[in-house]
Design a protein around this motif. Structure first.
Motif, PDB file in Angstrom:
ATOM      1  N   ALA A 375       0.822  -1.206   0.000  1.00 61.28           N
ATOM      2  CA  ALA A 375       0.000   0.000   0.000  1.00 61.28           C
ATOM      3  C   ALA A 375       0.859   1.259   0.000  1.00 61.28           C
ATOM      4  N   ILE A 376       1.917   1.289   0.811  1.00 60.03           N
ATOM      5  CA  ILE A 376       2.807   2.454   0.848  1.00 60.03           C
ATOM      6  C   ILE A 376       3.530   2.626  -0.483  1.00 60.03           C
ATOM      7  N   LEU A 377       3.976   1.531  -1.075  1.00 57.45           N
ATOM      8  CA  LEU A 377       4.621   1.605  -2.387  1.00 57.45           C
ATOM      9  C   LEU A 377       3.672   2.174  -3.436  1.00 57.45           C
ATOM     10  N   ARG A 378       2.408   1.827  -3.307  1.00 56.61           N
ATOM     11  CA  ARG A 378       1.418   2.292  -4.296  1.00 56.61           C
ATOM     12  C   ARG A 378       1.188   3.795  -4.199  1.00 56.61           C
ATOM     13  N   VAL A 379       1.194   4.344  -2.996  1.00 57.51           N
ATOM     14  CA  VAL A 379       0.871   5.765  -2.837  1.00 57.51           C
ATOM     15  C   VAL A 379       2.105   6.662  -2.877  1.00 57.51           C
ATOM     16  N   ALA A 382       8.119   5.058  -3.564  1.00 54.56           N
ATOM     17  CA  ALA A 382       9.449   5.179  -2.958  1.00 54.56           C
ATOM     18  C   ALA A 382      10.202   3.868  -3.120  1.00 54.56           C
ATOM     19  N   PRO A 383      11.531   3.879  -2.943  1.00 56.48           N
ATOM     20  CA  PRO A 383      12.317   2.635  -3.046  1.00 56.48           C
ATOM     21  C   PRO A 383      11.838   1.587  -2.040  1.00 56.48           C
ATOM     22  N   LEU A 384      11.863   0.334  -2.460  1.00 55.57           N
ATOM     23  CA  LEU A 384      11.366  -0.756  -1.626  1.00 55.57           C
ATOM     24  C   LEU A 384      12.127  -0.841  -0.307  1.00 55.57           C
ATOM     25  N   GLY A 385      13.434  -0.663  -0.353  1.00 57.52           N
ATOM     26  CA  GLY A 385      14.230  -0.791   0.864  1.00 57.52           C
ATOM     27  C   GLY A 385      13.818   0.193   1.941  1.00 57.52           C
ATOM     28  N   LEU A 386      13.540   1.438   1.543  1.00 59.27           N
ATOM     29  CA  LEU A 386      13.130   2.461   2.503  1.00 59.27           C
ATOM     30  C   LEU A 386      11.721   2.192   3.019  1.00 59.27           C
ATOM     31  N   VAL A 387      10.831   1.789   2.120  1.00 59.75           N
ATOM     32  CA  VAL A 387       9.449   1.497   2.515  1.00 59.75           C
ATOM     33  C   VAL A 387       9.403   0.325   3.479  1.00 59.75           C
ATOM     34  N   LEU A 388      10.098  -0.743   3.147  1.00 56.68           N
ATOM     35  CA  LEU A 388      10.081  -1.940   3.984  1.00 56.68           C
ATOM     36  C   LEU A 388      10.640  -1.632   5.371  1.00 56.68           C
ATOM     37  N   PHE A 389      11.687  -0.821   5.440  1.00 57.19           N
ATOM     38  CA  PHE A 389      12.284  -0.497   6.736  1.00 57.19           C
ATOM     39  C   PHE A 389      11.288   0.245   7.612  1.00 57.19           C
ATOM     40  N   ASP A 390      10.652   1.292   7.086  1.00 58.79           N
ATOM     41  CA  ASP A 390       9.730   2.077   7.902  1.00 58.79           C
ATOM     42  C   ASP A 390       8.471   1.300   8.246  1.00 58.79           C
ATOM     43  N   VAL A 391       8.014   0.429   7.346  1.00 58.07           N
ATOM     44  CA  VAL A 391       6.824  -0.377   7.627  1.00 58.07           C
ATOM     45  C   VAL A 391       7.117  -1.390   8.736  1.00 58.07           C
ATOM     46  N   ILE A 392       8.251  -2.070   8.669  1.00 57.62           N
ATOM     47  CA  ILE A 392       8.611  -3.014   9.727  1.00 57.62           C
ATOM     48  C   ILE A 392       8.820  -2.270  11.045  1.00 57.62           C
ATOM     49  N   GLY A 403      13.537   8.353   7.206  1.00 59.21           N
ATOM     50  CA  GLY A 403      13.082   9.680   6.828  1.00 59.21           C
ATOM     51  C   GLY A 403      11.851   9.655   5.944  1.00 59.21           C
ATOM     52  N   LEU A 404      11.447   8.443   5.528  1.00 55.80           N
ATOM     53  CA  LEU A 404      10.290   8.317   4.645  1.00 55.80           C
ATOM     54  C   LEU A 404       9.003   8.742   5.328  1.00 55.80           C
ATOM     55  N   THR A 405       8.854   8.405   6.608  1.00 56.07           N
ATOM     56  CA  THR A 405       7.598   8.666   7.316  1.00 56.07           C
ATOM     57  C   THR A 405       7.218  10.139   7.287  1.00 56.07           C
ATOM     58  N   GLU A 406       8.176  11.023   7.489  1.00 54.07           N
ATOM     59  CA  GLU A 406       7.881  12.455   7.540  1.00 54.07           C
ATOM     60  C   GLU A 406       7.413  12.993   6.200  1.00 54.07           C
ATOM     61  N   SER A 407       7.776  12.326   5.105  1.00 49.04           N
ATOM     62  CA  SER A 407       7.409  12.815   3.770  1.00 49.04           C
ATOM     63  C   SER A 407       6.182  12.114   3.185  1.00 49.04           C
ATOM     64  N   LEU A 408       5.541  11.246   3.965  1.00 47.21           N
ATOM     65  CA  LEU A 408       4.390  10.507   3.454  1.00 47.21           C
ATOM     66  C   LEU A 408       3.203  11.424   3.193  1.00 47.21           C
ATOM     67  N   PRO A 409       2.417  11.150   2.149  1.00 42.47           N
ATOM     68  CA  PRO A 409       1.139  11.852   1.981  1.00 42.47           C
ATOM     69  C   PRO A 409       0.164  11.397   3.060  1.00 42.47           C
ATOM     70  N   GLY A 412      -0.668   7.758   3.126  1.00 41.33           N
ATOM     71  CA  GLY A 412       0.406   6.928   3.647  1.00 41.33           C
ATOM     72  C   GLY A 412       0.498   6.983   5.163  1.00 41.33           C
ATOM     73  N   LYS A 413       0.204   8.152   5.744  1.00 41.74           N
ATOM     74  CA  LYS A 413       0.220   8.285   7.202  1.00 41.74           C
ATOM     75  C   LYS A 413      -0.868   7.425   7.835  1.00 41.74           C
ATOM     76  N   TYR A 414      -2.049   7.401   7.214  1.00 38.50           N
ATOM     77  CA  TYR A 414      -3.131   6.564   7.737  1.00 38.50           C
ATOM     78  C   TYR A 414      -2.750   5.080   7.658  1.00 38.50           C
ATOM     79  N   ILE A 415      -2.111   4.680   6.563  1.00 42.58           N
ATOM     80  CA  ILE A 415      -1.708   3.286   6.399  1.00 42.58           C
ATOM     81  C   ILE A 415      -0.686   2.899   7.469  1.00 42.58           C
ATOM     82  N   LEU A 416       0.296   3.772   7.691  1.00 45.32           N
ATOM     83  CA  LEU A 416       1.332   3.470   8.669  1.00 45.32           C
ATOM     84  C   LEU A 416       0.772   3.509  10.092  1.00 45.32           C
TER      85      LEU A 416
END
Length: 453
Positions: A375-379, A382-392, A403-409, A412-416
């Motif tokens: 879901a985060i990759l879709r919105v 971003a690179p998979l490595g950064l997304v996977l790290f913040d999601v885990i 640093g990905l979390t602060e730049s999420l739309p 993406g914030k609701y998903i996280l």
């Protein structure tokens, strides 16, 4: 609902606390500039505080007023101690005794197996008769550990130039954030001014380590210290697995980042092992960092992904699938390789229903991480490595971020935020609450073996 489904009751109370803190943080009085924050940022911060995660979408040092910071501090304390455990402590303080229902609630919070299969066997870490002592241990340990950490940190802040009030307030904030494994930093500079300071980093690391062990382990160790009673398999597995993961994590970070000039490679040789050890402990669910995570190599991020996914001890302030879950899976693989019918550890047999529960927790956790990552990759794309790290990090309520979390739309914030909620509620509790009914099957069907592997 308490009697019929403790799992649903826990989720209801947990969600209500998040919504309550969201409303408080959305008030203008909670922000330093008096203008308030958007609802999505108030919700994200509330979830991060109650779920003791530490991920943020705003600057925690400059955004919140004293009122907002106090609300956040209370939220992370409630989330760290555990909703049901805290409710039982308050009930004990009011009535001076615990009824059977209150004991069952506290037992469920310290041992998720009780929610999943009802009363558990004698071999579990905490017995029903010990719940009163456990609750006293929880309350006393929280007070003693956080006040001790505060007393250690405050002098260092005074030496760094903080005035007495700021040093005391921020010292307690650091202590509470460390022991609850939240990872919120109250200072504008973060930990950058202490990145080579063994005193400050050691105090924070000890707080995170103690919080990640779990209250049943602290209770058992305190009882062992007083009476020299036998340590349970749960306690031994937690301590041994935690130590092994700490050593392996330290070595992995040290080796993989030694030549990276943007991280460990830019530090003195004597400082690098300290930084690697500190980050290894933070993967238990601490969330503090002295270097820029986004500058780490992909191999290091993947190694930290695995450490964060495991997390800390059961019934602790840490998240993840828990170290005992990993230990049980390893013991099952070892028993299968040796041809043994039973899993064994420390001269004790581990029943197969514990393995089923460990597999269920791992699969649920992996499913949540995979769905959230997609879901985060879709919105964001971003690179998979950064997304996977913040999601885990969100699922394991760790708080480390690239640093990905602060730049999420906002989407993406609701998903996280939902990922943090699912990770803190617990995969076992969530599965039990979503089940249409909790029943025991009174018959067994004919056996047939599928081909596996």
């Amino acid at each position: 609902m308490v009697a019929s489904s403790p799992a649903r009751f826990a989720i209801l109370i947990f969600t209500a606390l998040i919504l309550g803190l969201t409303v408080i943080l959305a008030l203008p009085i909670a922000s330093r500039d008096g203008n308030g924050v958007p609802f999505v940022d108030a919700l994200f911060t509330a979830v991060s505080a109650i779920c003791v995660t530490g991920l943020t979408t705003v600057n925690m040092a400059t955004q919140w007023s004293t009122f907002g910071n106090v609300a956040i501090l209370i939220g992370l304390q409630v989330g760290g101690v555990g909703v049901l455990t805290l409710a039982s402590i308050l009930g004990l303080a009011v009535s001076r005794r615990l009824g059977l229902r209150q004991k069952l609630m506290a037992a469920s919070d310290t041992n998720p197996s009780r929610i999943h299969v009802g009363p558990v066997a004698e071999s579990q870490a905490i017995r029903l008769g010990d719940i009163g002592s456990l609750l006293a241990t929880v309350a006393i340990s929280v007070a003693i550990i956080e006040l001790t950490l505060t007393a250690i940190i405050v002098p260092r802040l005074l030496v760094a130039g903080f005035d007495p009030w700021a040093a005391t307030w921020q010292g307690f904030y650091f202590a509470a954030s460390a022991f609850t494994n939240t990872g919120f930093v109250p200072t504008i500079e973060g930990l950058s001014q202490f990145e080579t300071d063994p005193w400050m980093l050691s105090a924070i690391a000890v707080g995170v380590f103690l919080g990640s062990l779990g209250f049943p382990v602290i209770f058992a160790l305190a009882r062992f210290w007083k009476r020299r009673t036998r340590l349970s398999v749960h306690v031994k597995l937690t301590l041994v697995t935690t130590f092994i993961l700490f050593v392996l994590g330290t070595l992995a970070i040290l080796v993989l980042e030694w030549g990276n000039p943007r991280t460990l490679g830019g530090q003195d040789d004597i400082v690098r092992p300290m930084t690697a050890a500190f980050l290894s402990i933070m993967t238990r669910s601490g969330g503090f960092s002295t270097i820029d995570i986004s500058e780490m190599s992909g191999s290091t991020l993947l190694a930290m992904d695995m450490l964060m996914f495991v997390g800390g001890g059961s019934a602790s302030t840490a998240g993840g699938i828990k170290v005992t879950t990993l230990a049980v899976l390893f013991l099952a693989a070892l028993a299968e390789a040796k041809g043994d019918n039973d899993m064994q550890a420390f001269d004790r047999r581990i029943p197969t229903d514990v393995l089923r529960l460990a597999i269920s927790i791992t699969l649920w956790g992996a499913t949540i991480v995979a769905a959230s990552s997609i879901a985060i990759l879709r919105v964001t794309e971003a690179p998979l490595g950064l997304v996977l790290f913040d999601v885990i990090s969100a699922f394991a309520t760790c708080g480390l971020s690239t640093g990905l979390t602060e730049s999420l739309p906002d989407s993406g914030k609701y998903i996280l935020a939902a990922t943090m909620w699912a990770g803190r509620v617990g995969t076992v509790t969530l599965a039990a609450a979503l089940a249409a009914s909790q029943r025991r099957q009174l018959f067994r069907r004919a056996e047939e073996r599928p081909i596996v592997g």
